[in-house]
Design a protein around this motif. Structure first.
Motif, PDB file in Angstrom:
ATOM      1  N   GLY A 120     -18.655 -55.439   0.105  1.00 32.15           N
ATOM      2  CA  GLY A 120     -18.578 -55.415  -1.345  1.00 32.15           C
ATOM      3  C   GLY A 120     -17.988 -56.705  -1.859  1.00 32.15           C
ATOM      4  N   GLY A 121     -17.323 -56.602  -2.999  1.00 34.15           N
ATOM      5  CA  GLY A 121     -16.729 -57.777  -3.610  1.00 34.15           C
ATOM      6  C   GLY A 121     -15.232 -57.848  -3.346  1.00 34.15           C
ATOM      7  N   ALA A 122     -14.508 -58.504  -4.255  1.00 33.39           N
ATOM      8  CA  ALA A 122     -13.067 -58.665  -4.091  1.00 33.39           C
ATOM      9  C   ALA A 122     -12.454 -59.034  -5.424  1.00 33.39           C
TER      10      ALA A 122
ATOM     11  N   GLU B 294       0.488 -56.314 -10.631  1.00 35.81           N
ATOM     12  CA  GLU B 294      -0.849 -56.191 -11.210  1.00 35.81           C
ATOM     13  C   GLU B 294      -1.587 -54.936 -10.732  1.00 35.81           C
ATOM     14  N   ARG B 295      -0.947 -54.123  -9.899  1.00 36.21           N
ATOM     15  CA  ARG B 295      -1.570 -52.852  -9.502  1.00 36.21           C
ATOM     16  C   ARG B 295      -1.770 -51.975 -10.737  1.00 36.21           C
ATOM     17  N   GLY B 296      -2.954 -51.408 -10.834  1.00 36.10           N
ATOM     18  CA  GLY B 296      -3.286 -50.613 -12.003  1.00 36.10           C
ATOM     19  C   GLY B 296      -3.782 -51.442 -13.168  1.00 36.10           C
ATOM     20  N   ARG B 297      -3.762 -52.751 -13.003  1.00 33.90           N
ATOM     21  CA  ARG B 297      -4.305 -53.652 -14.038  1.00 33.90           C
ATOM     22  C   ARG B 297      -5.417 -54.491 -13.406  1.00 33.90           C
ATOM     23  N   PHE B 298      -5.095 -55.706 -12.937  1.00 38.87           N
ATOM     24  CA  PHE B 298      -6.146 -56.492 -12.289  1.00 38.87           C
ATOM     25  C   PHE B 298      -6.537 -55.888 -10.941  1.00 38.87           C
ATOM     26  N   PHE B 299      -5.534 -55.464 -10.183  1.00 36.25           N
ATOM     27  CA  PHE B 299      -5.796 -54.851  -8.878  1.00 36.25           C
ATOM     28  C   PHE B 299      -5.847 -53.328  -8.984  1.00 36.25           C
ATOM     29  N   ASP B 300      -6.625 -52.728  -8.077  1.00 36.98           N
ATOM     30  CA  ASP B 300      -6.630 -51.275  -7.956  1.00 36.98           C
ATOM     31  C   ASP B 300      -5.262 -50.811  -7.440  1.00 36.98           C
ATOM     32  N   ARG B 301      -4.827 -49.665  -7.942  1.00 34.34           N
ATOM     33  CA  ARG B 301      -3.505 -49.183  -7.600  1.00 34.34           C
ATOM     34  C   ARG B 301      -3.372 -48.780  -6.130  1.00 34.34           C
ATOM     35  N   ASP B 302      -4.457 -48.312  -5.518  1.00 34.84           N
ATOM     36  CA  ASP B 302      -4.359 -47.660  -4.210  1.00 34.84           C
ATOM     37  C   ASP B 302      -4.821 -48.502  -3.029  1.00 34.84           C
ATOM     38  N   ARG B 303      -5.526 -49.599  -3.256  1.00 31.56           N
ATOM     39  CA  ARG B 303      -6.027 -50.382  -2.129  1.00 31.56           C
ATOM     40  C   ARG B 303      -5.038 -51.490  -1.752  1.00 31.56           C
ATOM     41  N   ALA B 304      -5.055 -51.878  -0.474  1.00 31.58           N
ATOM     42  CA  ALA B 304      -4.120 -52.883   0.038  1.00 31.58           C
ATOM     43  C   ALA B 304      -4.418 -54.264  -0.540  1.00 31.58           C
TER      44      ALA B 304
END
Length: 415
Positions: free
Chosen positions: A133-135, A15-25
């Motif tokens: 922040g959020g999550a 889901e990186r680059g979709r629901f999740f940000d590509r660069d954060r853990a």
């Protein structure tokens, strides 16, 4: 479980680059389900409880997000809530205010929503954590007993890891229990035994939990060739927990009147029978809040504590093959004894009673009991590891005769 968790972690990475940000853990955690073999319904009186962390449970993938929004992905659906519903720049909201905001934003058919969000509030209020922040959170589960406890425990552990919050497992479990109790507006006894089991218990071990001290007081593996199953009927078991709690409080007040201190947890069953039983009403008082026989309830509470200790000792002793079968059958007898004592107090579900009757005739089953209603389980069953077909057959037959869905939710076989 590790295979399922590994598969879930792969789904989260996809889901990186979709629901999740590509660069954060992304932090991945798991919290098992749980069920009580003994003691759970009287945990509010501080009685020892013997509990089982089921192998299934809740899996969480969490990524901090600078945007002040908490987003959840459950299946194909995404829901969100602004961080201001839970905390403000000055600090966390009061529990009651946060619970109101959580209810206000709750999407339909989402029993996980409140427990998941209360993890933020509990960590802020109990452990002074702060979130910048959020999550973004992915949630997945296998319908475990005690879903609410598993959800808040999994989210809280993910938050602690993701934000570097240094909190001991016991303290995290206590914070989760407090958050759930405030969300559900009741005392934290059942929640505490659940969160301590879910957060602190060794994998695949029965654990003794002392709710009075919030400690795990011993553990034991299931002996080889034995197993535990959890059965759920579609009608959720109903136990009058508020009435039980009021009755236990009344017992404590009466014992204080005679002994000048809260004495129930400190009494041995034999001392209660000899010195204190006659001081409590044998019949309901007739008052709306005290419609339970107090002497019988107090005796049951103390017997549950004794059964918990006996069962743990027997399970440890069953490591000796010579007497294993006798020891396991005695544990099963204690389990069934507990069920029918609950039934005599009006604390069991009719479906549970009927299922216990049907299981009792099977040589492969050692015993069964209705656990705490907070687990949303109808029955916990203890038997030989080759009894799964028998358990499934009884569940299927009962489903046909009762006209409702009956599921075997979880089983764990020890080899």
């Amino acid at each position: 479980m590790s295979t399922n968790l590994d598969r879930f972690a792969q789904q989260a990475r996809a889901e990186r680059g979709r629901f999740f940000d590509r660069d954060r853990a992304i932090t991945v955690t798991h919290a098992p389900g749980w069920v009580d073999l003994f003691g759970g319904i009287v945990a509010d009186a501080g009685m020892l409880s013997l509990l089982w962390p089921t192998g299934d449970g809740v899996m969480v993938a969490l990524q901090p997000d600078p945007e002040p929004i908490i987003r959840f992905r459950v299946g194909q659906r995404t829901d969100s809530i602004p961080c201001t519903a839970l905390f403000l720049p000055a600090g966390p909201r009061e529990y009651a205010d946060a619970a109101g905001e959580i209810d206000l934003h709750q999407p339909p058919r989402s029993p996980w929503w409140g427990p998941a969000l209360m993890a933020w509030v509990a960590l802020m209020r109990e452990e002074f954590a702060r979130f910048g922040g959020g999550a973004r959170v992915m949630l997945q589960w296998t319908d475990p007993p005690g879903l609410a406890v598993s959800v808040i425990a999994a989210i809280a552990q993910a938050l602690a890891k993701a934000y570097g919050i240094h909190v001991a497992p016991r303290e995290l479990a206590i914070a989760c229990a407090e958050g759930l109790a405030r969300l559900e507006r009741r005392s934290a006894g059942a929640e505490l035994i659940g969160t301590l089991t879910t957060v602190c218990a060794p994998a695949n071990e029965l654990v003794m939990v002392n709710p009075y001290t919030a400690q795990i007081g011993g553990s034991a593996h299931l002996p080889p060739s034995s197993a535990i199953w959890v059965i759920r009927a579609s009608d959720e078991p109903r136990q009058p927990l508020a009435r039980v709690r009021m009755a236990l409080d009344h017992i404590e007040r009466l014992l204080v009147q005679y002994d000048h201190e809260p004495a129930l947890t400190k009494l041995r069953l034999s001392d209660f029978i000899r010195h204190a039983r006659d001081r409590l009403p044998a019949d309901p008082t007739g008052e709306r809040q005290h419609t339970m026989p107090l002497a019988a309830l107090a005796a049951f509470a103390l017997a549950e504590q004794q059964r918990s200790r006996l069962a743990l000792a027997l399970l440890r002793a069953a490591a000796s093959r010579a007497q294993r079968d006798d020891d396991l059958r005695l544990v099963g007898e204690l389990l069934t004894q507990s069920h029918w004592e609950q039934a005599a107090l009006g604390l069991t579900d009719p479906h549970a009673d009927a299922l216990v009757e049907q299981l009792a005739s099977l040589p492969s089953i050692f015993g069964a009991r209705q656990p705490l209603a907070a687990t949303h389980a109808t029955l916990v069953v203890f038997g030989r590891s080759d009894a799964e077909a028998d358990v499934q057959r009884v569940a299927t037959a009962y489903q046909a005769s009762a006209g409702l869905a009956v599921k075997v939710l979880a089983h764990k076989v020890q080899n």
